[in-house]
Design a protein around this motif. Structure first.
Motif, PDB file in Angstrom:
ATOM      1  N   VAL A  23       0.948  -1.326   0.080  1.00 39.91           N
ATOM      2  CA  VAL A  23       0.140  -0.101  -0.086  1.00 39.91           C
ATOM      3  C   VAL A  23       0.697   1.179  -0.085  1.00 39.91           C
ATOM      4  N   TYR A  24       0.759   2.087  -0.797  1.00 36.47           N
ATOM      5  CA  TYR A  24       1.435   3.370  -1.130  1.00 36.47           C
ATOM      6  C   TYR A  24       0.685   4.572  -0.477  1.00 36.47           C
ATOM      7  N   TYR A  25       1.415   5.279   0.237  1.00 36.19           N
ATOM      8  CA  TYR A  25       0.931   6.303   1.048  1.00 36.19           C
ATOM      9  C   TYR A  25       1.441   7.440   0.611  1.00 36.19           C
ATOM     10  N   CYS A  26       0.797   8.612   0.531  1.00 32.92           N
ATOM     11  CA  CYS A  26       1.487  10.220   0.388  1.00 32.92           C
ATOM     12  C   CYS A  26       1.503  10.667   1.688  1.00 32.92           C
ATOM     13  N   ASN A  27       2.399  11.352   1.908  1.00 33.15           N
ATOM     14  CA  ASN A  27       2.689  12.324   2.925  1.00 33.15           C
ATOM     15  C   ASN A  27       3.139  13.627   2.649  1.00 33.15           C
ATOM     16  N   ALA A  28       2.536  14.402   3.419  1.00 34.36           N
ATOM     17  CA  ALA A  28       2.725  15.991   3.228  1.00 34.36           C
ATOM     18  C   ALA A  28       3.486  16.588   4.412  1.00 34.36           C
ATOM     19  N   ARG A  29       4.526  17.329   4.676  1.00 34.11           N
ATOM     20  CA  ARG A  29       5.187  17.668   5.709  1.00 34.11           C
ATOM     21  C   ARG A  29       5.500  19.179   5.498  1.00 34.11           C
ATOM     22  N   HIS A  30       5.089  19.862   6.385  1.00 37.14           N
ATOM     23  CA  HIS A  30       5.201  21.346   6.644  1.00 37.14           C
ATOM     24  C   HIS A  30       6.802  21.744   6.550  1.00 37.14           C
ATOM     25  N   SER A  31       7.488  22.363   5.683  1.00 37.07           N
ATOM     26  CA  SER A  31       8.992  22.647   5.719  1.00 37.07           C
ATOM     27  C   SER A  31       9.434  23.320   6.751  1.00 37.07           C
ATOM     28  N   ILE A  32       8.742  24.239   7.428  1.00 34.55           N
ATOM     29  CA  ILE A  32       9.024  24.792   8.801  1.00 34.55           C
ATOM     30  C   ILE A  32       8.440  24.455   9.864  1.00 34.55           C
ATOM     31  N   PHE A  33       7.292  24.163  10.018  1.00 36.81           N
ATOM     32  CA  PHE A  33       6.889  23.661  11.527  1.00 36.81           C
ATOM     33  C   PHE A  33       6.845  22.094  11.503  1.00 36.81           C
ATOM     34  N   GLY A  34       6.917  21.272  10.436  1.00 35.38           N
ATOM     35  CA  GLY A  34       7.212  19.947  10.585  1.00 35.38           C
ATOM     36  C   GLY A  34       5.885  19.144  10.632  1.00 35.38           C
ATOM     37  N   ASN A  35       4.748  19.780  10.711  1.00 34.56           N
ATOM     38  CA  ASN A  35       3.470  19.078  10.939  1.00 34.56           C
ATOM     39  C   ASN A  35       3.272  18.111   9.612  1.00 34.56           C
ATOM     40  N   GLU A  36       2.684  17.217   9.679  1.00 33.14           N
ATOM     41  CA  GLU A  36       2.365  16.377   8.551  1.00 33.14           C
ATOM     42  C   GLU A  36       0.970  15.598   8.519  1.00 33.14           C
ATOM     43  N   SER A  37       0.792  15.036   7.438  1.00 32.48           N
ATOM     44  CA  SER A  37      -0.518  14.473   6.942  1.00 32.48           C
ATOM     45  C   SER A  37      -0.221  13.340   6.206  1.00 32.48           C
ATOM     46  N   TRP A  38      -1.149  12.430   6.074  1.00 29.33           N
ATOM     47  CA  TRP A  38      -0.919  11.231   5.473  1.00 29.33           C
ATOM     48  C   TRP A  38      -2.454  10.905   4.398  1.00 29.33           C
ATOM     49  N   GLY A  39      -2.107  10.556   3.357  1.00 24.27           N
ATOM     50  CA  GLY A  39      -3.355  10.063   2.522  1.00 24.27           C
ATOM     51  C   GLY A  39      -3.766   8.618   2.931  1.00 24.27           C
ATOM     52  N   GLN A  40      -4.960   8.328   2.325  1.00 25.98           N
ATOM     53  CA  GLN A  40      -5.614   6.721   2.871  1.00 25.98           C
ATOM     54  C   GLN A  40      -4.765   5.536   2.226  1.00 25.98           C
ATOM     55  N   GLY A  41      -3.873   5.944   1.353  1.00 27.56           N
ATOM     56  CA  GLY A  41      -3.358   4.640   0.616  1.00 27.56           C
ATOM     57  C   GLY A  41      -4.032   4.430  -0.459  1.00 27.56           C
ATOM     58  N   THR A  42      -3.118   3.771  -1.422  1.00 31.87           N
ATOM     59  CA  THR A  42      -3.587   3.176  -2.573  1.00 31.87           C
ATOM     60  C   THR A  42      -2.696   1.806  -2.620  1.00 31.87           C
ATOM     61  N   GLN A  43      -3.389   0.631  -3.082  1.00 32.73           N
ATOM     62  CA  GLN A  43      -2.816  -0.539  -3.414  1.00 32.73           C
ATOM     63  C   GLN A  43      -1.919  -0.874  -4.620  1.00 32.73           C
ATOM     64  N   VAL A  44      -0.836  -1.051  -4.775  1.00 35.54           N
ATOM     65  CA  VAL A  44       0.054  -1.467  -6.110  1.00 35.54           C
ATOM     66  C   VAL A  44       0.308  -3.078  -5.677  1.00 35.54           C
ATOM     67  N   THR A  45      -0.119  -3.954  -6.620  1.00 39.24           N
ATOM     68  CA  THR A  45       0.045  -5.033  -6.640  1.00 39.24           C
ATOM     69  C   THR A  45       0.952  -5.470  -7.977  1.00 39.24           C
ATOM     70  N   VAL A  46       2.038  -6.209  -7.856  1.00 38.50           N
ATOM     71  CA  VAL A  46       2.936  -6.584  -8.831  1.00 38.50           C
ATOM     72  C   VAL A  46       2.987  -8.162  -8.908  1.00 38.50           C
ATOM     73  N   SER A  47       2.407  -8.629 -10.094  1.00 36.71           N
ATOM     74  CA  SER A  47       2.188 -10.042  -9.945  1.00 36.71           C
ATOM     75  C   SER A  47       1.734 -10.278 -11.514  1.00 36.71           C
ATOM     76  N   SER A  48       2.068 -11.726 -11.940  1.00 40.23           N
ATOM     77  CA  SER A  48       1.936 -12.406 -13.166  1.00 40.23           C
ATOM     78  C   SER A  48       0.863 -13.063 -13.036  1.00 40.23           C
TER      79      SER A  48
END
Length: 117
Positions: free
Chosen positions: A92-117
């Motif tokens: 599951v891949y998650y996006c993250n945003a972090r404030h460059s000055i204050f450091g507070n951060e947030s996360w996305g809900q995630g998106t599944q990546v599956t690599v398979s034949s």
């Protein structure tokens, strides 16, 4: 709190490509360091790639040369172009945003990546 919405995950065969997108809510997007993380069940969340407000990038050794992170500040969006995908990239891949000055951060809900034949 920054709202982050990921998209672009799915099922892909080994050697294939995917592009993930992460759209941020209306914020001063340019002052945020944006990152992509991934997590397998039972494992720690790990950094995949990060891009600073100045456009500097860093990657996990396991994805160097295969993944590219980029940002479009006009669209409040960060991307992760993934190529030459391997089964071990499955997570599951998650996006993250972090404030460059204050450091507070947030996360996305995630998106599944599956690599398979």
């Amino acid at each position: 709190q920054v709202q982050l919405v990921e998209s672009g995950g799915g099922l892909v065969q080994p050697g294939g490509s995917l592009r993930l997108s992460c759209a941020a809510s209306e914020i001063i997007f340019i002052i945020y360091t944006m990152g992509w993380y991934r997590q397998d069940p039972g494992k720690k969340r790990e950094l995949v790639a990060v891009i600073t407000m100045n456009g500097n990038t860093d990657y996990a050794d396991s994805v160097k040369g295969r993944f590219t992170i980029s940002r479009d500040n006009a669209k409040n969006t960060v991307y992760l172009q993934m190529s030459s995908l391997k089964p071990e990239d499955t997570a599951v891949y998650y996006c993250n945003a972090r404030h460059s000055i204050f450091g507070n951060e947030s996360w996305g809900q995630g998106t599944q990546v599956t690599v398979s034949s």
